[in-house]
Scaffold this motif. Sequence first.
Motif, PDB file in Angstrom:
ATOM      1  N   ARG A 154      40.217  19.402 -14.622  1.00 19.97           N
ATOM      2  CA  ARG A 154      39.233  18.492 -15.219  1.00 19.97           C
ATOM      3  C   ARG A 154      39.418  17.069 -14.691  1.00 19.97           C
ATOM      4  NH1 ARG A 154      38.438  17.404 -21.747  1.00 19.97           N
ATOM      5  NH2 ARG A 154      36.726  15.896 -21.553  1.00 19.97           N
ATOM      6  N   TRP A 155      40.677  16.630 -14.593  1.00 21.53           N
ATOM      7  CA  TRP A 155      40.921  15.276 -14.099  1.00 21.53           C
ATOM      8  C   TRP A 155      40.584  15.162 -12.616  1.00 21.53           C
ATOM      9  CZ3 TRP A 155      40.727  10.636 -15.347  1.00 21.53           C
ATOM     10  CH2 TRP A 155      41.380   9.620 -14.651  1.00 21.53           C
ATOM     11  N   LEU A 156      40.830  16.241 -11.860  1.00 19.87           N
ATOM     12  CA  LEU A 156      40.455  16.243 -10.450  1.00 19.87           C
ATOM     13  C   LEU A 156      38.960  15.997 -10.290  1.00 19.87           C
ATOM     14  CD1 LEU A 156      40.937  16.794  -7.404  1.00 19.87           C
ATOM     15  CD2 LEU A 156      40.626  19.227  -7.913  1.00 19.87           C
ATOM     16  N   HIS A 157      38.161  16.730 -11.042  1.00 15.39           N
ATOM     17  CA  HIS A 157      36.709  16.541 -10.955  1.00 15.39           C
ATOM     18  C   HIS A 157      36.312  15.139 -11.428  1.00 15.39           C
ATOM     19  CE1 HIS A 157      35.845  20.533  -9.628  1.00 15.39           C
ATOM     20  NE2 HIS A 157      36.370  21.116 -10.702  1.00 15.39           N
ATOM     21  N   GLN A 158      37.033  14.611 -12.395  1.00 15.28           N
ATOM     22  CA  GLN A 158      36.728  13.268 -12.895  1.00 15.28           C
ATOM     23  C   GLN A 158      37.012  12.215 -11.826  1.00 15.28           C
ATOM     24  OE1 GLN A 158      35.296  12.627 -15.803  1.00 15.28           O
ATOM     25  NE2 GLN A 158      35.265  10.408 -15.450  1.00 15.28           N
TER      26      GLN A 158
ATOM     27  N   PHE B 254      33.952  17.261  -5.953  1.00 17.58           N
ATOM     28  CA  PHE B 254      35.055  17.813  -5.167  1.00 17.58           C
ATOM     29  C   PHE B 254      34.698  19.144  -4.515  1.00 17.58           C
ATOM     30  CE2 PHE B 254      38.761  20.556  -4.711  1.00 17.58           C
ATOM     31  CZ  PHE B 254      39.534  19.784  -3.854  1.00 17.58           C
ATOM     32  N   THR B 255      34.220  20.108  -5.293  1.00 19.03           N
ATOM     33  CA  THR B 255      33.940  21.432  -4.743  1.00 19.03           C
ATOM     34  C   THR B 255      32.859  21.368  -3.667  1.00 19.03           C
ATOM     35  OG1 THR B 255      34.573  22.479  -6.835  1.00 19.03           O
ATOM     36  CG2 THR B 255      33.243  23.788  -5.313  1.00 19.03           C
ATOM     37  N   ALA B 256      31.813  20.572  -3.891  1.00 22.20           N
ATOM     38  CA  ALA B 256      30.746  20.434  -2.897  1.00 22.20           C
ATOM     39  C   ALA B 256      31.259  19.740  -1.644  1.00 22.20           C
ATOM     40  CB  ALA B 256      29.576  19.656  -3.492  1.00 22.20           C
ATOM     41  N   TRP B 257      32.181  18.805  -1.813  1.00 24.60           N
ATOM     42  CA  TRP B 257      32.752  18.106  -0.658  1.00 24.60           C
ATOM     43  C   TRP B 257      33.575  19.060   0.198  1.00 24.60           C
ATOM     44  CZ3 TRP B 257      38.165  16.804  -0.243  1.00 24.60           C
ATOM     45  CH2 TRP B 257      38.474  16.108   0.941  1.00 24.60           C
ATOM     46  N   VAL B 258      34.417  19.892  -0.436  1.00 22.66           N
ATOM     47  CA  VAL B 258      35.204  20.870   0.308  1.00 22.66           C
ATOM     48  C   VAL B 258      34.282  21.819   1.076  1.00 22.66           C
ATOM     49  CG1 VAL B 258      36.804  22.820   0.102  1.00 22.66           C
ATOM     50  CG2 VAL B 258      37.179  20.747  -1.252  1.00 22.66           C
ATOM     51  N   ARG B 259      33.234  22.272   0.416  1.00 17.38           N
ATOM     52  CA  ARG B 259      32.264  23.168   1.059  1.00 17.38           C
ATOM     53  C   ARG B 259      31.643  22.504   2.275  1.00 17.38           C
ATOM     54  NH1 ARG B 259      26.745  23.393   0.327  1.00 17.38           N
ATOM     55  NH2 ARG B 259      25.719  25.392   0.768  1.00 17.38           N
ATOM     56  N   TYR B 260      31.253  21.235   2.133  1.00 16.02           N
ATOM     57  CA  TYR B 260      30.633  20.507   3.241  1.00 16.02           C
ATOM     58  C   TYR B 260      31.603  20.350   4.404  1.00 16.02           C
ATOM     59  CZ  TYR B 260      28.953  16.552   5.964  1.00 16.02           C
ATOM     60  OH  TYR B 260      28.571  15.746   6.993  1.00 16.02           O
ATOM     61  N   GLU B 261      32.851  19.987   4.131  1.00 18.73           N
ATOM     62  CA  GLU B 261      33.830  19.790   5.203  1.00 18.73           C
ATOM     63  C   GLU B 261      34.077  21.098   5.953  1.00 18.73           C
ATOM     64  OE1 GLU B 261      35.070  17.055   6.335  1.00 18.73           O
ATOM     65  OE2 GLU B 261      34.254  15.698   4.829  1.00 18.73           O
ATOM     66  N   ARG B 262      34.098  22.217   5.241  1.00 20.07           N
ATOM     67  CA  ARG B 262      34.268  23.511   5.904  1.00 20.07           C
ATOM     68  C   ARG B 262      33.041  23.848   6.752  1.00 20.07           C
ATOM     69  NH1 ARG B 262      37.231  26.643   0.854  1.00 20.07           N
ATOM     70  NH2 ARG B 262      39.331  26.694   1.782  1.00 20.07           N
ATOM     71  N   LEU B 263      31.853  23.652   6.196  1.00 22.50           N
ATOM     72  CA  LEU B 263      30.631  23.944   6.953  1.00 22.50           C
ATOM     73  C   LEU B 263      30.535  23.077   8.202  1.00 22.50           C
ATOM     74  CD1 LEU B 263      27.981  24.318   4.083  1.00 22.50           C
ATOM     75  CD2 LEU B 263      28.969  26.145   5.493  1.00 22.50           C
ATOM     76  N   LYS B 264      30.969  21.841   8.109  1.00 22.18           N
ATOM     77  CA  LYS B 264      30.908  20.933   9.254  1.00 22.18           C
ATOM     78  C   LYS B 264      31.775  21.445  10.394  1.00 22.18           C
ATOM     79  CE  LYS B 264      32.829  16.850   8.894  1.00 22.18           C
ATOM     80  NZ  LYS B 264      33.068  15.442   8.489  1.00 22.18           N
TER      81      LYS B 264
END
Length: 321
Positions: A238-242, A251-261
């Motif tokens: 919860r704090w990570l997402h905050q 966070f999760t969308a950012w990780v997905r984007y970095e992998r797709l890139k």
Amino acid sequence: MDDGHAAGLPRLERAEELQTTVSRFLVPLRVTAPDSQDFRAVVESAGTTRLSAGRVRCTPHSVLRESRSMSSTDPDLFKVTLHRRGSGWASQGGRQHPVRTGDLLALDTTRPYTLALPEPCDVVVVGLPRWLLGPHARTPARRSGEPVPTDAGMGALCAALLTGLGDHVDTLGAPHSEYLLDAVTGLLISALAEVPAERVETQSAAVVDRIVAYTLANLADPDLCAASVAARHGISVRWLHQLFKGRERPFTAWVRYERLKRIRRELSDPAFAHRTIAAVAAHWGVLDPTHLARALRDEFGCTAAEMRRRGAGSRRVRRLS
């Protein structure tokens, strides 16, 4: 200044010549030098549409980024310097710091600064566009003007890469130099993030910097997720997402984007043509490629198969040229 190893490069004999040269591949700058000394400089520089770099070997001088020379047409860059030889000081935002041989320094060119080098110097200079760093631009912006030692950790790795770049500036325009760009940006962010918590603006900012560096280094791990990253850094999910709330991507969308890139980069690179699309995806932690084509199309406007065809087409063009 010992520039015997720079044979074949033109020698600059006036500060104004150095000013013109560095302003051309970075942003408008003013260069001054003591009148009492003979001025000599040797500069080697190269650049792409996204990254410019150079190596400057010079007698004592100062470099100033002044408000009066700034304009809306200037590129929005972080100027990154590795001081291979020579000491001095940097001043930006009302703060002055000593710069020693071996230090790494990031300077925000959207704000005035002074870099004084009263000794003969050998400096590797890189211009990184702010937009290229995305949300990570907060890290060099916060550390702007504050030198980073490079005797250990990520700073040492970043210094080694920039030293090699300085020795082979001409490689910047070679095929696949995008990989070099990724390496420079990733190591720079990591080096600047390796700062004790008391030396950054807030504890939360330091935690985010460390999370960003750790995540980018472990994107290929298929088990990398919010839970594993939170556990690694001793915080709750919860704090990570905050912590990532209000950034460009959660966070999760950012990780997905970095992998797709990175998947897009390898699918577009003929050097990886022997790998299946599924194998490329798996290499970056995406083990279920079912929705990969749609995800790539939604993010970048073309599917995995289309990226691969474009990469093959570029290879044929290079063979014919």
